[in-house]
Enzyme design. Structure first.
Site, PDB file in Angstrom:
ATOM      1  N   GLU A 242       0.824  -1.219   0.000  1.00 54.97           N
ATOM      2  CA  GLU A 242       0.000   0.000   0.000  1.00 54.97           C
ATOM      3  C   GLU A 242       0.858   1.268   0.000  1.00 54.97           C
ATOM      4  O   GLU A 242       0.864   2.036   0.958  1.00 54.97           O
ATOM      5  CB  GLU A 242      -0.906   0.028   1.237  1.00 54.97           C
ATOM      6  CG  GLU A 242      -1.897  -1.107   1.323  1.00 54.97           C
ATOM      7  CD  GLU A 242      -2.656  -1.080   2.642  1.00 54.97           C
ATOM      8  OE1 GLU A 242      -2.567  -0.079   3.386  1.00 54.97           O
ATOM      9  OE2 GLU A 242      -3.314  -2.086   2.946  1.00 54.97           O
ATOM     10  N   ARG A 245       2.717   7.945  -0.014  1.00 54.93           N
ATOM     11  CA  ARG A 245       3.691   9.018  -0.231  1.00 54.93           C
ATOM     12  C   ARG A 245       4.753   8.617  -1.252  1.00 54.93           C
ATOM     13  O   ARG A 245       5.175   9.444  -2.070  1.00 54.93           O
ATOM     14  CB  ARG A 245       4.340   9.388   1.110  1.00 54.93           C
ATOM     15  CG  ARG A 245       5.402  10.483   1.028  1.00 54.93           C
ATOM     16  CD  ARG A 245       5.832  10.931   2.424  1.00 54.93           C
ATOM     17  NE  ARG A 245       6.902  11.898   2.359  1.00 54.93           N
ATOM     18  CZ  ARG A 245       8.193  11.608   2.556  1.00 54.93           C
ATOM     19  NH1 ARG A 245       8.558  10.368   2.853  1.00 54.93           N
ATOM     20  NH2 ARG A 245       9.117  12.551   2.473  1.00 54.93           N
ATOM     21  N   ARG A 280       3.077  20.129   6.339  1.00 53.48           N
ATOM     22  CA  ARG A 280       3.991  19.116   6.864  1.00 53.48           C
ATOM     23  C   ARG A 280       5.152  19.671   7.690  1.00 53.48           C
ATOM     24  O   ARG A 280       5.510  19.093   8.721  1.00 53.48           O
ATOM     25  CB  ARG A 280       4.535  18.246   5.719  1.00 53.48           C
ATOM     26  CG  ARG A 280       3.467  17.409   5.037  1.00 53.48           C
ATOM     27  CD  ARG A 280       4.065  16.451   4.019  1.00 53.48           C
ATOM     28  NE  ARG A 280       4.672  15.303   4.678  1.00 53.48           N
ATOM     29  CZ  ARG A 280       5.977  15.072   4.704  1.00 53.48           C
ATOM     30  NH1 ARG A 280       6.825  15.919   4.133  1.00 53.48           N
ATOM     31  NH2 ARG A 280       6.450  13.998   5.319  1.00 53.48           N
ATOM     32  N   CYS A 309      -0.417  34.490  10.493  1.00 54.14           N
ATOM     33  CA  CYS A 309      -0.055  35.087  11.787  1.00 54.14           C
ATOM     34  C   CYS A 309       0.153  33.974  12.811  1.00 54.14           C
ATOM     35  O   CYS A 309      -0.572  33.859  13.809  1.00 54.14           O
ATOM     36  CB  CYS A 309      -1.133  36.068  12.243  1.00 54.14           C
ATOM     37  SG  CYS A 309      -1.252  37.516  11.190  1.00 54.14           S
ATOM     38  N   GLU A 310       1.120  33.113  12.533  1.00 49.68           N
ATOM     39  CA  GLU A 310       1.470  31.965  13.360  1.00 49.68           C
ATOM     40  C   GLU A 310       2.982  31.854  13.375  1.00 49.68           C
ATOM     41  O   GLU A 310       3.611  31.790  12.315  1.00 49.68           O
ATOM     42  CB  GLU A 310       0.887  30.663  12.784  1.00 49.68           C
ATOM     43  CG  GLU A 310      -0.614  30.642  12.619  1.00 49.68           C
ATOM     44  CD  GLU A 310      -1.341  30.258  13.898  1.00 49.68           C
ATOM     45  OE1 GLU A 310      -0.653  29.905  14.877  1.00 49.68           O
ATOM     46  OE2 GLU A 310      -2.572  30.319  13.903  1.00 49.68           O
TER      47      GLU A 310
END
Length: 382
Positions: A242, A245, A280, A309-310
Site C-alpha cells: 500500500e 507518499r 507538513r 499570523c502563526e
C-alpha cells in the site's frame, strides 16, 4: 522531477502562485520502481497521500487499487471506476455508512479492533491489522506501529480475531501491517515482518499478507520487498502493498514567490505560500528540498516564512539562498504527498490550483479556489 526550470517559470506566470505542479513522468517512474521491486504483488495506493481525481484515474488505468480511510475517499474511488477487490476500507473508527458503502462496492475491509467483527456487513472479506509494537525511525505523529498508537490489534489478539471472522461467516483473508510513514531505517520493516512471521504457528496458512507502505523516498525497495515476500511465503500468502507518499511525493512541487525579506533575530524570506498550502513542516517537522529559481550573487542563510499570523508558519530553516528579490520564484520539492491533500482555507485563504505536466503540456487538474467558493456553504439564502 524532470520538469525544466523554464517550464516552472511559465506555469507560475500562467497560473499564479502558490501553485502545485505535478510531473506525470515521475508518477509513472515511481510506480514502475514499486513494481520492479515487488514483482506480482498487488498494489493499492493509499489515497490519503493525494486524492486528486486526475492522479487517481491515472493510477486506476495502470491497474492500481485504492486504500480508503473515509467516506469521501470511498466516493472518490467509486468516481474513478474502482470496485470490488480494487478497494480496501481501512481506519480505526469506521462509520456505519462506510461499512455500508464498502459492502456496496464489494470492498475488502481491514479490521482495526476485535469489535469490528460484529460490525461488518454479512459475508465480508477482511484482513486483520496487527500492531507489532515497534519504535520506528520516523516522527511520532507518523508512527502507526508503536505500542502506544491507536492502530491495530496486538499479535496475541490476531489469531483470535481471524477465528472470530470465520465463525461469523466472513472470509478471513489474512493479516495486515503498516508501521508508519516516511520510515528512514529499512530494518524497521524487517522487524515488523518478523513479528508477523512469528504468528504462523498460531494462524496456519493465509491467503493474503498486506505489508502496507511507509517506505522512505530513498528506501531500498528491493531489500524491503525480499523481506516482505519471505514473510508472505511463510504463510503461503499472496503479497499486497500500500504505497502512498512513495508514489506521489517526488512528483509534486509547490511553487511560491518571494514577497519580501526582513532581518530580526533571524533572516526571513517572506513568501506567498505557508502552512495553509504545505502543513507538513509545521505538523511533522518535515524538511523539504528547496530550489531558488534565480541566479544572483550575495548568498546568505535564510528562513522561509509564510504569511499566516502563526510563529510556526515556516516552510524551511537555514536555507542558503542567493540574494532574494520580490517576485523571485522558489520550488519546494517532494510536496506531492500530504501537500495539497492537507491544504486548508484557514484565514479564508483559497487553496492553490494544481496542474499536471505531461509530455510538455500543462493541464489544470484543480482550479484555484475563490473566497466565494470558501463561504458558499455558509450562505443560507438570506
Amino acid at each position: 522531477m524532470s520538469i525544466p526550470a523554464d517550464a516552472l517559470h511559465a506555469a507560475a506566470q500562467q497560473y499564479g502562485t502558490p501553485l502545485y505542479v505535478y510531473d506525470a513522468a515521475e508518477l509513472d517512474v515511481a510506480l514502475a520502481r514499486v513494481r520492479a521491486a515487488f514483482g506480482d504483488a498487488r498494489v493499492y495506493y493509499a489515497m490519503k497521500a493525494n486524492p486528486n481525481l486526475t492522479l487517481l484515474r491515472r493510477l486506476h488505468a495502470q491497474g492500481v487499487g485504492f486504500e480508503c480511510v473515509s467516506a469521501g475517499e470511498l466516493a472518490r474511488a467509486a468516481r474513478v471506476g474502482a470496485t470490488g477487490e480494487r478497494i480496501l476500507v481501512n481506519g480505526p473508527a469506521k462509520t456505519p455508512g462506510e461499512y455500508a458503502t464498502g459492502a456496496q462496492l464489494g470492498a475488502t475491509f481491514i479490521l482495526d479492533r476485535e469489535e469490528e467483527v460484529r460490525l461488518l456487513p454479512p459475508a465480508s472479506r477482511a484482513l486483520v491489522r496487527v500492531n507489532p509494537a515497534l519504535n520506528v525511525s520516523t516522527h511520532d505523529h507518523l508512527a502507526t506501529g508503536a505500542a502506544g498508537s491507536k492502530f491495530g490489534v496486538t499479535p496475541e489478539q490476531a489469531p483470535r480475531v481471524l477465528d472470530a471472522l470465520r465463525a461469523a461467516g466472513h472470509t478471513a483473508l489474512g493479516l495486515h501491517v503498516h508501521i508508519g510513514s516516511a520510515i528512514r531505517d529499512a530494518h524497521d520493516f524487517t522487524a515488523a515482518f518478523h513479528r508477523l512471521g512469528d504468528l504462523r504457528a498460531h494462524t496456519g496458512p493465509l491467503d493474503v499478507l498486506d505489508a502496507g507502505g511507509g517506505w522512505g523516498l530513498g528506501a531500498d525497495l528491493h531489500g524491503i520487498a525480499r523481506e516482505a515476500r519471505a514473510a508472505a511465503q511463510a504463510f503461503g500468502a499472496e503479497l499486497w502493498v500500500e504505497p502512498g507518499r512513495y508514489l506521489v511525493a517526488q512528483a509534486g512541487t509547490l511553487l511560491t514567490r518571494v514577497v519580501g525579506t526582513k532581518r530580526t533575530g533571524r533572516n526571513f524570506v517572506l513568501v506567498d505560500a505557508g502552512m495553509t498550502e504545505l502543513l507538513r513542516p509545521m505538523l511533522y517537522g518535515a524538511q523539504h528540498p528547496v530550489t531558488p529559481l534565480w541566479d544572483r550573487s550575495g548568498t546568505a542563510t535564510w528562513d522561509l516564512a509564510g504569511p499566516a499570523c502563526e510563529s510556526g508558519d515556516l516552510l524551511a530553516r537555514d536555507l542558503r539562498l542567493p540574494d532574494p528579490h520580490p517576485g523571485d520564484l522558489l520550488a519546494i520539492h517532494e510536496a506531492g504527498a500530504y501537500g495539497a491533500a492537507m491544504s486548508s482555507t484557514y484565514l479564508t485563504r483559497p487553496r492553490p490550483p494544481e496542474v499536471l505536466h505531461d509530455a510538455g503540456t500543462w493541464t489544470v487538474i484543480r482550479q484555484r479556489e475563490t473566497p466565494q467558493d470558501i463561504w458558499h456553504a455558509e450562505e443560507t439564502g438570506a
